[in-house]
Design an enzyme around this catalytic site. Structure first.
Site, PDB file in Angstrom:
ATOM      1  N   ASP A 169       0.860  -1.187   0.000  1.00 31.56           N
ATOM      2  CA  ASP A 169       0.000   0.000   0.000  1.00 31.56           C
ATOM      3  C   ASP A 169       0.891   1.231   0.000  1.00 31.56           C
ATOM      4  O   ASP A 169       2.127   1.119  -0.057  1.00 31.56           O
ATOM      5  CB  ASP A 169      -0.963  -0.022   1.204  1.00 31.56           C
ATOM      6  CG  ASP A 169      -2.300   0.630   0.846  1.00 31.56           C
ATOM      7  OD1 ASP A 169      -2.290   1.808   0.451  1.00 31.56           O
ATOM      8  OD2 ASP A 169      -3.340  -0.036   0.944  1.00 31.56           O
ATOM      9  N   HIS A 238      -2.830   3.211  -4.405  1.00 31.82           N
ATOM     10  CA  HIS A 238      -2.259   2.607  -3.198  1.00 31.82           C
ATOM     11  C   HIS A 238      -0.842   2.081  -3.464  1.00 31.82           C
ATOM     12  O   HIS A 238      -0.466   1.003  -3.003  1.00 31.82           O
ATOM     13  CB  HIS A 238      -3.164   1.481  -2.681  1.00 31.82           C
ATOM     14  CG  HIS A 238      -4.452   1.967  -2.093  1.00 31.82           C
ATOM     15  ND1 HIS A 238      -4.540   2.511  -0.835  1.00 31.82           N
ATOM     16  CD2 HIS A 238      -5.704   2.032  -2.602  1.00 31.82           C
ATOM     17  CE1 HIS A 238      -5.797   2.859  -0.582  1.00 31.82           C
ATOM     18  NE2 HIS A 238      -6.520   2.595  -1.657  1.00 31.82           N
ATOM     19  N   GLU A 301      -9.890   2.662  -5.229  1.00 37.09           N
ATOM     20  CA  GLU A 301      -9.545   4.016  -4.802  1.00 37.09           C
ATOM     21  C   GLU A 301      -8.353   4.586  -5.576  1.00 37.09           C
ATOM     22  O   GLU A 301      -7.422   5.119  -4.990  1.00 37.09           O
ATOM     23  CB  GLU A 301      -9.235   4.020  -3.296  1.00 37.09           C
ATOM     24  CG  GLU A 301     -10.417   3.587  -2.462  1.00 37.09           C
ATOM     25  CD  GLU A 301     -10.133   3.556  -0.975  1.00 37.09           C
ATOM     26  OE1 GLU A 301     -11.007   3.981  -0.211  1.00 37.09           O
ATOM     27  OE2 GLU A 301      -9.032   3.112  -0.566  1.00 37.09           O
TER      28      GLU A 301
HETATM   29  C1  ACM Z   1     -10.927  -0.790   0.333  1.00 38.70           C
HETATM   30  O1  ACM Z   1     -11.421  -0.726   1.449  1.00 38.70           O
HETATM   31  N1  ACM Z   1     -10.322   0.245  -0.211  1.00 38.70           N
HETATM   32  C2  ACM Z   1     -11.021  -2.006  -0.460  1.00 38.70           C
END
Ligand code: ACM
Length: 536
Positions: A169, A238, A301
């Site tokens: 991440d 991420h 995201e």
């Molecule tokens: C997530 O909670 N971004 C998968």
């Protein structure tokens, strides 16, 4: 009082005595399960189980049942008949739960020493779903290998069979990749971490990673407990830790640090061929380490600001005739779908991968409520229900200010127990067959220790286990009774679970502010998040 609740559980006449002279006999195909059970029971009996058979024997046998199913009969002898090693393992787990909670201690200790008498019992059991998962975020806060192994034992105790390891991440890259050593030399370490949601920083470096040997050990340990470790390499968002290690992966051409704050970051991968090749090389090593048929490539995201500003991204969009950056993200993920399919694996992505067109073989992990699950299943894609509003175990467990670093809406034990893996809209629809199962999640932005993981995951994970293992329908009063018998087992293992009336004094975290959400604001946020999904 077995957790998760079995399909059928009846008292039978007679009883079984477990002591240091108890023999254990197993079909050769079940020898690994027998070895595991021997290991688990030896400390509590104060001696090795003898090779069987003999009188008062525990027998593990194969029968004509599905692979994860078993029948357990306890009388003067114990017989576990199973469809395969997984079923025998679950039967053995159930047998352990018929012993006093003290049997979950690691060593015979005075008054807890066997012999134990087990009342006559008959159990018939099989899981409702094939995917019974839990995500563990080791990227935001690293968990030692030892703690991961312990967590696998806890999943297996609850008959869960998937550990989704969120390995990368913005805030950390946690897996050694031989070809790209800077991913862990640089990407596994951050200068400091944000504490709570008021922007305060702790001023203390944080990091850690698993060597490839560590990963092999984790995978093998899990396999012996019938848990598949599914790796996640999150792309194309991420990824700030990877970009910090190899700036050429990013869009800016300026160095970045491994991110120390939480939230959805703007720094994402560029869409150049070299970047796709880089991650395919990473995946070459990941696939060698993880035999899992499924590989998660995130897709969640991914902020689009840098792509909008990037000549390379705009050129890609034009060349490929794409509509916008959403479709560019889809194209990006498709490159990896083909790569994984050629290697006999299946791509799993978060529900954002639906937004610009889904890769043909992809499995959707639906997290923003259940819209994604419904849309994906109806379009013929397999789905894992990971609904945040029911299954995100980083969300606060009660309304009180004393909850440690409260985050999200209130998600009580009862809320998790009420969760139904098949979304309401799919009930009675053949598309419901695409729901492989469900998965709870321990995201760790605000969870910086195993003790805190224990507090957030337990006992809610026990409630979750019933939703994916036990037959459909809920019986809260019955669950409460089973849980009352189960908590002492967790205590004997040393799990620092949340008590029903809230945190014990040392489980609070004064000075670490949370982000309480009022339900209406929260719903508005989910509506905004999922506005793209509504048009699918
Ligand atoms: C997530 O909670 N971004 C998968």
């Amino acid at each position: 009082m077995i957790v998760p609740k079995p399909v059928k559980h009846e008292a039978r006449p007679g009883s079984f005595v477990l002591d240091s002279r108890t023999p254990l006999a197993a079909d050769p195909a079940l020898s690994e399960v027998a070895a595991w059970l021997r290991g688990e029971l030896a400390p509590v009996t104060g001696g090795e189980l003898l090779p069987g058979p003999g009188s008062g024997t525990i027998t593990l046998a194969l029968g004509d049942l599905p692979p994860e199913s078993y029948r357990l009969t306890v009388g003067p002898d114990v017989e576990i008949v199973a469809g395969g090693p997984a079923g025998a393992f679950y039967g053995a787990q159930t047998f352990r739960q018929l012993l006093p909670a003290a049997a979950f201690r690691k060593a015979a200790a005075g008054p807890f020493t066997a012999p134990f008498t087990v009342p006559g019992t008959y159990v018939e059991d099989a899981p409702r779903f094939g995917w019974r998962g839990c995500l563990l975020d080791v990227a935001r806060h690293f968990m030692t290998k030892h703690d991961v192994l312990r967590f696998i034992d806890l999943l297996a105790l609850h008959k869960l069979n998937v550990l989704h390891l969120h390995l990368t991440d913005d805030q950390g890259w946690r897996i050694e990749i031989r070809r790209y050593p800077r991913l862990t030399e640089v990407g596994a370490w951050r200068r400091e971490s944000q504490t709570g949601w008021n922007g305060a920083m702790d001023g203390r470096p944080h990091g850690g990673y698993y060597t490839q040997d560590d990963i092999r050990e984790i995978v093998a340990y899990a396999a012996r407990r019938h848990v598949t470790v599914v790796p996640e390499i999150d792309l194309p968002g991420h990824t700030q830790a990877a970009i910090a290690a190899y700036p050429e992966l990013g869009n800016l051409g300026t160095p970045l640090e491994v991110r120390a704050t939480w939230g959805v970051g703007v720094n994402v991968l560029n869409v150049e061929d070299a970047t796709i090749a880089f991650f395919q090389n990473v995946l070459d090593e990941v696939l060698e380490l993880f035999p899992s048929p499924y590989v998660v490539l995130g897709g969640d995201e991914c902020r689009k600001e840098q792509w909008r500003d990037s000549p390379v991204a705009r050129r890609r969009i034009a060349e490929l005739g794409l509509r916008d950056e959403e479709e560019l993200q889809s194209w990006f993920i498709h490159q990896f779908d083909a790569y994984l399919t050629e290697r006999g694996r299946r791509l799993v992505g978060w529900d954002e991968i639906l937004e610009g067109g889904l890769a043909p073989g992809a499995v959707v992990a639906s997290w923003r409520g259940e819209l994604g699950a419904v849309a994906a299943a109806r379009s013929g894609h397999d789905v894992i229900n990971c609904s945040n509003t029911s299954l995100y175990l980083d969300y606060r467990q009660g309304p009180g200010e004393e909850e440690p670093a409260p985050f999200g809406t209130v998600l009580t034990l009862e809320d998790v127990y009420a969760f139904e893996p098949v979304p309401e809209e799919l009930r009675g629809d053949p598309a419901a067959g695409h729901v492989l199962g469900a998965q709870c999640a321990v995201w760790t932005e605000l969870i910086d220790s195993t003790r805190h993981v224990d507090y957030m995951a337990f006992p809610r994970l026990a409630a979750f286990a019933e939703t994916v293992w036990s037959p459909a329908g809920r019986d809260l009063a019955g669950f409460r009774e089973r849980l009352a018998a189960h908590l002492p087992r967790l205590a004997a293992i040393g799990v620092e679970y949340r008590h029903a009336d809230g945190p014990l004094p040392w489980q609070t975290r004064p000075g670490v502010p949370g982000r309480p959400e009022d339900p209406e604001r929260w719903q508005a946020k989910i509506d905004a998040w999922t506005s793209n999904l509504r048009t699918l």
